[in-house]
Enzyme design. Structure first.
Site, PDB file in Angstrom:
ATOM      1  N   THR A 139     -35.778 -52.383  30.779  1.00  0.00           N
ATOM      2  CA  THR A 139     -35.048 -53.487  30.558  1.00  0.00           C
ATOM      3  C   THR A 139     -33.624 -53.458  30.912  1.00  0.00           C
ATOM      4  O   THR A 139     -33.085 -52.197  30.703  1.00  0.00           O
ATOM      5  CB  THR A 139     -35.194 -53.954  29.125  1.00  0.00           C
ATOM      6  OG1 THR A 139     -34.160 -54.977  28.952  1.00  0.00           O
ATOM      7  CG2 THR A 139     -34.924 -52.852  28.264  1.00  0.00           C
ATOM      8  N   ASP A 140     -32.702 -54.303  31.016  1.00  0.00           N
ATOM      9  CA  ASP A 140     -31.179 -54.354  31.311  1.00  0.00           C
ATOM     10  C   ASP A 140     -30.578 -53.925  30.010  1.00  0.00           C
ATOM     11  O   ASP A 140     -29.327 -53.475  29.848  1.00  0.00           O
ATOM     12  CB  ASP A 140     -30.764 -55.619  32.212  1.00  0.00           C
ATOM     13  CG  ASP A 140     -31.118 -56.818  31.028  1.00  0.00           C
ATOM     14  OD1 ASP A 140     -31.593 -56.713  30.076  1.00  0.00           O
ATOM     15  OD2 ASP A 140     -30.590 -57.959  31.685  1.00  0.00           O
ATOM     16  N   GLU A 141     -31.397 -54.244  28.997  1.00  0.00           N
ATOM     17  CA  GLU A 141     -30.720 -53.884  27.676  1.00  0.00           C
ATOM     18  C   GLU A 141     -30.277 -52.530  27.451  1.00  0.00           C
ATOM     19  O   GLU A 141     -29.449 -52.238  26.597  1.00  0.00           O
ATOM     20  CB  GLU A 141     -31.582 -54.622  26.480  1.00  0.00           C
ATOM     21  CG  GLU A 141     -31.657 -55.883  26.516  1.00  0.00           C
ATOM     22  CD  GLU A 141     -32.275 -56.609  25.125  1.00  0.00           C
ATOM     23  OE1 GLU A 141     -32.054 -56.003  24.259  1.00  0.00           O
ATOM     24  OE2 GLU A 141     -32.731 -57.691  25.225  1.00  0.00           O
ATOM     25  N   TYR A 165     -34.191 -51.908  19.635  1.00  0.00           N
ATOM     26  CA  TYR A 165     -35.168 -52.000  20.640  1.00  0.00           C
ATOM     27  C   TYR A 165     -34.487 -51.326  21.783  1.00  0.00           C
ATOM     28  O   TYR A 165     -35.303 -50.644  22.587  1.00  0.00           O
ATOM     29  CB  TYR A 165     -35.465 -53.502  20.931  1.00  0.00           C
ATOM     30  CG  TYR A 165     -35.954 -53.926  22.224  1.00  0.00           C
ATOM     31  CD1 TYR A 165     -37.221 -53.584  22.816  1.00  0.00           C
ATOM     32  CD2 TYR A 165     -35.096 -54.328  23.200  1.00  0.00           C
ATOM     33  CE1 TYR A 165     -37.821 -53.914  23.844  1.00  0.00           C
ATOM     34  CE2 TYR A 165     -35.521 -54.836  24.566  1.00  0.00           C
ATOM     35  CZ  TYR A 165     -36.949 -54.408  24.652  1.00  0.00           C
ATOM     36  OH  TYR A 165     -37.366 -54.784  26.169  1.00  0.00           O
ATOM     37  N   LYS A 169     -35.995 -48.379  24.419  1.00  0.00           N
ATOM     38  CA  LYS A 169     -36.339 -48.574  25.600  1.00  0.00           C
ATOM     39  C   LYS A 169     -35.641 -47.340  26.467  1.00  0.00           C
ATOM     40  O   LYS A 169     -36.101 -46.618  27.450  1.00  0.00           O
ATOM     41  CB  LYS A 169     -36.113 -49.883  26.159  1.00  0.00           C
ATOM     42  CG  LYS A 169     -36.925 -50.771  25.649  1.00  0.00           C
ATOM     43  CD  LYS A 169     -38.451 -50.709  26.183  1.00  0.00           C
ATOM     44  CE  LYS A 169     -38.708 -50.865  27.637  1.00  0.00           C
ATOM     45  NZ  LYS A 169     -40.040 -50.830  27.903  1.00  0.00           N
TER      46      LYS A 169
HETATM   47  P1  NAD Z   1     -44.934 -58.604  24.789  1.00  0.00           P
HETATM   48  O1  NAD Z   1     -44.302 -58.145  23.580  1.00  0.00           O
HETATM   49  O2  NAD Z   1     -45.107 -59.861  25.386  1.00  0.00           O
HETATM   50  O3  NAD Z   1     -46.093 -57.640  25.286  1.00  0.00           O
HETATM   51  C1  NAD Z   1     -46.282 -56.318  25.000  1.00  0.00           C
HETATM   52  C2  NAD Z   1     -47.698 -55.871  25.222  1.00  0.00           C
HETATM   53  O4  NAD Z   1     -47.803 -54.433  25.007  1.00  0.00           O
HETATM   54  C3  NAD Z   1     -48.537 -56.681  24.139  1.00  0.00           C
HETATM   55  O5  NAD Z   1     -49.700 -57.221  24.911  1.00  0.00           O
HETATM   56  C4  NAD Z   1     -49.149 -55.858  23.199  1.00  0.00           C
HETATM   57  O6  NAD Z   1     -50.379 -55.753  22.358  1.00  0.00           O
HETATM   58  C5  NAD Z   1     -48.937 -54.454  24.129  1.00  0.00           C
HETATM   59  N1  NAD Z   1     -48.826 -53.117  23.113  1.00  0.00           N
HETATM   60  C6  NAD Z   1     -47.480 -53.009  22.104  1.00  0.00           C
HETATM   61  N2  NAD Z   1     -47.807 -51.736  21.691  1.00  0.00           N
HETATM   62  C7  NAD Z   1     -48.897 -51.047  22.314  1.00  0.00           C
HETATM   63  C8  NAD Z   1     -49.326 -49.748  22.208  1.00  0.00           C
HETATM   64  N3  NAD Z   1     -49.075 -48.790  21.568  1.00  0.00           N
HETATM   65  N4  NAD Z   1     -50.539 -49.357  23.225  1.00  0.00           N
HETATM   66  C9  NAD Z   1     -51.028 -50.360  24.083  1.00  0.00           C
HETATM   67  N5  NAD Z   1     -50.331 -51.642  24.206  1.00  0.00           N
HETATM   68  C10 NAD Z   1     -49.155 -52.107  23.093  1.00  0.00           C
HETATM   69  O7  NAD Z   1     -43.819 -57.893  25.968  1.00  0.00           O
HETATM   70  P2  NAD Z   1     -43.211 -58.235  27.512  1.00  0.00           P
HETATM   71  O8  NAD Z   1     -42.062 -59.240  27.223  1.00  0.00           O
HETATM   72  O9  NAD Z   1     -44.504 -58.818  28.187  1.00  0.00           O
HETATM   73  O10 NAD Z   1     -42.545 -57.129  28.003  1.00  0.00           O
HETATM   74  C11 NAD Z   1     -43.368 -55.987  28.568  1.00  0.00           C
HETATM   75  C12 NAD Z   1     -42.720 -55.034  29.088  1.00  0.00           C
HETATM   76  O11 NAD Z   1     -41.667 -55.458  29.786  1.00  0.00           O
HETATM   77  C13 NAD Z   1     -41.843 -54.130  28.009  1.00  0.00           C
HETATM   78  O12 NAD Z   1     -41.832 -52.907  28.211  1.00  0.00           O
HETATM   79  C14 NAD Z   1     -40.602 -54.790  27.874  1.00  0.00           C
HETATM   80  O13 NAD Z   1     -39.524 -53.861  27.376  1.00  0.00           O
HETATM   81  C15 NAD Z   1     -40.089 -55.063  29.350  1.00  0.00           C
HETATM   82  N6  NAD Z   1     -39.205 -56.228  29.568  1.00  0.00           N
HETATM   83  C16 NAD Z   1     -39.513 -57.356  29.064  1.00  0.00           C
HETATM   84  C17 NAD Z   1     -38.372 -58.537  29.473  1.00  0.00           C
HETATM   85  C18 NAD Z   1     -38.723 -59.784  28.757  1.00  0.00           C
HETATM   86  O14 NAD Z   1     -37.763 -60.499  29.132  1.00  0.00           O
HETATM   87  N7  NAD Z   1     -39.701 -60.057  28.306  1.00  0.00           N
HETATM   88  C19 NAD Z   1     -37.316 -58.104  30.359  1.00  0.00           C
HETATM   89  C20 NAD Z   1     -37.169 -56.665  30.902  1.00  0.00           C
HETATM   90  C21 NAD Z   1     -38.219 -55.872  30.515  1.00  0.00           C
HETATM   91  O1  DAU Z   2     -32.612 -58.649  28.781  1.00  0.00           O
HETATM   92  C1  DAU Z   2     -34.112 -58.132  28.768  1.00  0.00           C
HETATM   93  C2  DAU Z   2     -34.750 -58.433  27.307  1.00  0.00           C
HETATM   94  O2  DAU Z   2     -34.819 -59.974  27.301  1.00  0.00           O
HETATM   95  C3  DAU Z   2     -36.103 -57.712  27.304  1.00  0.00           C
HETATM   96  O3  DAU Z   2     -35.812 -56.298  27.431  1.00  0.00           O
HETATM   97  C4  DAU Z   2     -36.766 -58.097  25.854  1.00  0.00           C
HETATM   98  O4  DAU Z   2     -37.949 -57.458  25.714  1.00  0.00           O
HETATM   99  C5  DAU Z   2     -36.625 -59.787  25.577  1.00  0.00           C
HETATM  100  O5  DAU Z   2     -37.006 -60.096  24.270  1.00  0.00           O
HETATM  101  C6  DAU Z   2     -35.312 -60.260  26.041  1.00  0.00           C
HETATM  102  O6  DAU Z   2     -34.463 -59.958  25.084  1.00  0.00           O
HETATM  103  P1  DAU Z   2     -33.379 -61.197  24.335  1.00  0.00           P
HETATM  104  O7  DAU Z   2     -32.875 -60.571  22.956  1.00  0.00           O
HETATM  105  O8  DAU Z   2     -32.292 -61.495  25.366  1.00  0.00           O
HETATM  106  O9  DAU Z   2     -34.340 -62.544  24.323  1.00  0.00           O
HETATM  107  P2  DAU Z   2     -34.715 -63.612  23.060  1.00  0.00           P
HETATM  108  O10 DAU Z   2     -35.430 -64.537  23.735  1.00  0.00           O
HETATM  109  O11 DAU Z   2     -34.878 -62.855  21.873  1.00  0.00           O
HETATM  110  O12 DAU Z   2     -33.171 -64.107  23.108  1.00  0.00           O
HETATM  111  C7  DAU Z   2     -32.164 -64.593  23.957  1.00  0.00           C
HETATM  112  C8  DAU Z   2     -31.080 -65.198  23.652  1.00  0.00           C
HETATM  113  O13 DAU Z   2     -31.066 -66.014  22.719  1.00  0.00           O
HETATM  114  C9  DAU Z   2     -30.319 -63.934  22.753  1.00  0.00           C
HETATM  115  O14 DAU Z   2     -28.886 -64.025  23.071  1.00  0.00           O
HETATM  116  C10 DAU Z   2     -30.535 -64.269  21.509  1.00  0.00           C
HETATM  117  C11 DAU Z   2     -30.682 -65.847  21.511  1.00  0.00           C
HETATM  118  N1  DAU Z   2     -31.465 -66.475  20.507  1.00  0.00           N
HETATM  119  C12 DAU Z   2     -32.830 -66.061  20.260  1.00  0.00           C
HETATM  120  C13 DAU Z   2     -33.803 -66.746  19.339  1.00  0.00           C
HETATM  121  C14 DAU Z   2     -35.017 -66.064  19.256  1.00  0.00           C
HETATM  122  C15 DAU Z   2     -31.078 -67.460  19.685  1.00  0.00           C
HETATM  123  O15 DAU Z   2     -30.053 -68.006  20.003  1.00  0.00           O
HETATM  124  N2  DAU Z   2     -32.077 -68.189  18.986  1.00  0.00           N
HETATM  125  C16 DAU Z   2     -33.192 -67.799  18.740  1.00  0.00           C
HETATM  126  O16 DAU Z   2     -34.101 -68.132  17.758  1.00  0.00           O
END
Ligand code: NAD
Ligand code: DAU
Length: 359
Positions: A139-141, A165, A169
């Protein structure tokens, strides 16, 4: 479906949001089987993969990436040419309320997975060994928070994670890097910005607000809502991962982003405007009237922005969707997939929402 490839890949976390989109897109484009290892935590949902029921190219295994015996067995049995690790605890707010699972899966789990993959890779020979890849989805975080005018994150930006988190990562990224430098494991790492699109679990901002809006509930904006995220349609993330897997340089990291910096409040107002068109409220008022400013996230990162220039220049990747096309598709998807929505919102998700928002 005709010919089934003798090669295969292992995808972990393939029942979650991005992993499921990846598996669906992979099998829509090629016949190479996917072994999908997922623990099915609250975020894992097999309904995301319902369209693959009965498809011999998709082998689902419920289990933990940290279960060495299970992973060793899968590697020995299927002899994949690549492992792509999506499995993680992914929600920042949950990591603040309870970091332990994040340490366990994102750090310890990644470590055990790397150990198993290394042992397997060391048994390979010749072209099979040279062609093997371990791709780590990150992730970019990990780069921390940007000020308003700072340049976007590049692959050489300093690691400054700010939440449990992102720290977990970051730790996993470092382990992956170390396994390349120390053992020569052929790794690739991708660091992507915020994804959105189908199958996004409704604890994250975009799906939460779409579903809350149509349910007549509050649209909770943390703090002043001026925090900036760089949004990428999930299928564009998946296409970038495929490209890095096939053509990325071993040991390199690639940033993935959509060149779509938006403030949270603007994102939510855009969702409201789309819903006002597609599903107007009975009272004729805008869904914007449901917006409420709530307590800020502790340590809330102000701005993320990704410079995806390396990926564009080296591998020729560019996203297919603009924010406007992607967000419209996403809202339509949530309106059209009522069964998925109902099943997700009736589960453990409810307990989480109650704890986070006191409702
Ligand atoms: P998600 O939370 O929707 O899904 C995670 C999946 O991993 C789930 O199906 C869960 O059951 C599985 N899981 C959790 N722990 C596990 C374990 N110990 N063994 C096997 N499976 C396990 O997450 P996502 O949003 O699909 O993110 C997927 C990946 O991409 C993550 O590594 C996250 O850090 C990264 N990522 C997410 C975003 C985003 O915006 N969602 C952006 C950049 C990177
Ligand atoms: O940047 C990549 C990341 O993006 C991934 O690594 C994470 O897995 C993914 O969950 C996401 O993280 P964020 O914290 O940016 O996503 P989230 O949707 O939780 O929040 C997006 C923005 O909105 C953040 O600034 C927090 C804000 N927010 C979120 C929620 C849930 C609100 O203002 N209200 C809310 O109820």
């Amino acid at each position: 479906m005709g010919f089934i490839s003798t090669m295969s890949i292992i995808v972990t976390g393939g029942a979650g949001f991005i992993g499921a989109n990846f598996v669906l897109d992979w099998l829509a484009q090629r016949d190479e089987p996917v072994i999908n290892l997922d623990k099915l935590t609250y975020a894992g949902n097999l309904e995301n993969l319902a369209s693959l029921q009965g498809d011999a190219r998709h082998i689902f295994v419920q289990g933990d990436i940290g279960d060495a015996a299970l992973v060793d067995g899968l590697l020995a049995k299927h002899r994949p040419r690549a492992v792509i690790n999506f499995a993680a605890e992914s929600h920042v707010d949950r990591s603040i309320n309870g970091p332990s699972e994040f340490i366990q899966t994102n750090i310890v789990g990644t470590f055990y997975l790397l150990e198993s993959v290394r042992a397997y890779w060391e048994t390979l020979e010749g072209e099979t060994k040279a062609g093997f890849r371990y791709l780590h989805v990150s992730t970019d975080e990990v780069y921390g928070s940007l000020t308003k005018d700072a340049p976007a994150f590049s692959e050489t930006s300093r690691y400054e994670p700010n939440s449990p988190y992102s720290a977990s990562k970051a730790a996993s990224d470092h382990l992956v890097r170390a396994y390349h430098h120390t053992y020569g494991l052929p790794v690739l790492t991708t660091n992507c910005s915020n994804n959105y699109g189908p199958y996004h679990f409704p604890e994250k901002l975009i799906p939460l607000c779409i579903l809350n809006a149509v349910a007549g509930k509050t649209l909770p904006i943390y703090g002043d809502g001026r925090q900036i995220r760089d949004w990428l349609y999930v299928k564009d993330h998946c296409s970038a991962i495929c490209l890095v897997l096939e053509s990325g340089r071993v040991g390199e990291t690639y940033n993935i982003g959509g060149w779509n910096e938006k403030a949270n409040l603007d994102v939510v107002e855009t969702l409201c405007a789309i819903l006002d068109e597609l599903k107007p409220r009975i009272d004729g008022r805008s869904y914007k009237s449901q917006i409420a400013f709530v307590k800020d996230r502790p340590g809330h990162d102000r701005r993320y922005a990704i410079n995806a220039g390396k990926l564009a220049l080296e591998l020729g990747w560019k996203p297919q969707e603009t924010f406007e096309t992607g967000i419209n598709k996403t809202v339509v998807w949530y309106l059209e997939n009522q069964r998925w929505v109902t099943n997700v919102t009736s589960g453990t998700y409810r307990n989480w929402i109650g704890k986070q928002y006191g409702i």
